[in-house]
Structures are given as C-alpha cells and as structure tokens.
Design a protein around this motif. Structure first.
Motif: not given
Length: 147
Positions: A101-108, A134, A139
């Motif tokens: 799951r990509q949690l937001d543009p800079s975290h997964a 990221h 990443w």
C-alpha cells in the motif's frame, strides 16, 4: 493486411513518446529493490543486502529482544547471526509480496514473506512488515518488523 500494418505504424507514430513510456509503479520499484537486496544476501554481501535501508539514525528493526536503531547496529547484528562467507550457513533468500500500500506520496507499506533455503533442504520463513520512505537516493526501509 498491408493497410492494417500501415494504420498501426501511423498510430504508433502519432502517439507522443512520453505517453508510450510508462514509469514503474512505486510497488514495482520497491519490489525490484527487494530483489536486489536478496541478491546481496545471496552473494554474501551484507552491505548490498542492507543498501535498501535508510541511513537515518532512527531507522528501526524490531527483534525478539526489543528494538535496534540505526543501520550500523543492524549490520552488526546480521554479521553476528549469519556467516555471510558461507552460503550453507547463510542460505538463499527470496521475498514474496503479500500486500502493498502506498500510504502517501513519500511512504509505503510492504508486507511480505521471506524464505531462507539452505543446501541441506531446511528452510526458515516468516512474515516481514516494512515501512518505506522516499529519500533522495530512492525508496528506503525506515522500519522493519520481521519474525
């Protein structure tokens, strides 16, 4: 047949080059990094294996006895527990993605299963939950809970 081929060629030429280039998805990029990390393990190169981890001092690894912080401490633990010079003792590592799951543009969030296979046929396997951030270099894992 010739008309069909000509129409396909014209369509291909009419499509902007940028539209034909598809950037790899975040999931694909992270899965490729996981494959590269496993290749480092399998080559007996702990630094290559750990290249996927953030160098930030707060990067964490949950272990049975508590929490390890920082990439240098994690590398030391791996070197202590595994003989990276001996493939029979180190085993061959693979990862299987179970959820992403990509949690937001800079975290997964990556949830997977690791599998260590040894030459004698024995295996060790378990779940791994990883949080990626990221960073400038791509990443990187900032939190690892593997059991």
């Amino acid at each position: 047949m010739r008309r069909v081929l000509m129409a396909l060629l014209l369509l291909a030429l009419a499509t902007p080059v940028m539209a034909r280039r598809v950037a790899p998805s975040v999931q694909q990029t992270i899965e490729e990094a996981m494959t590269e990390s496993a290749a480092g393990w399998n080559a007996g190169d702990v630094e290559r294996f750990m290249a996927i981890y953030s160098a930030a001092p707060e990067t964490s690894f949950v272990v049975k006895d508590g929490l390890i912080r920082g990439k240098p401490a994690m590398i030391a633990r791996y070197r202590e527990r595994y003989d990276f010079r001996d493939p029979a003792k180190r085993g061959t590592l693979t990862f299987t993605t179970l959820d992403f799951r990509q949690l937001d543009p800079s975290h997964a969030l990556y949830i997977g299963r690791y599998l260590l296979t040894y030459p004698d046929g024995k295996t060790a396997s378990g779940p791994t939950t990883l949080i990626f951030a990221h960073e400038r270099g791509g990443w990187r894992i900032i939190a690892d809970h593997s059991s």
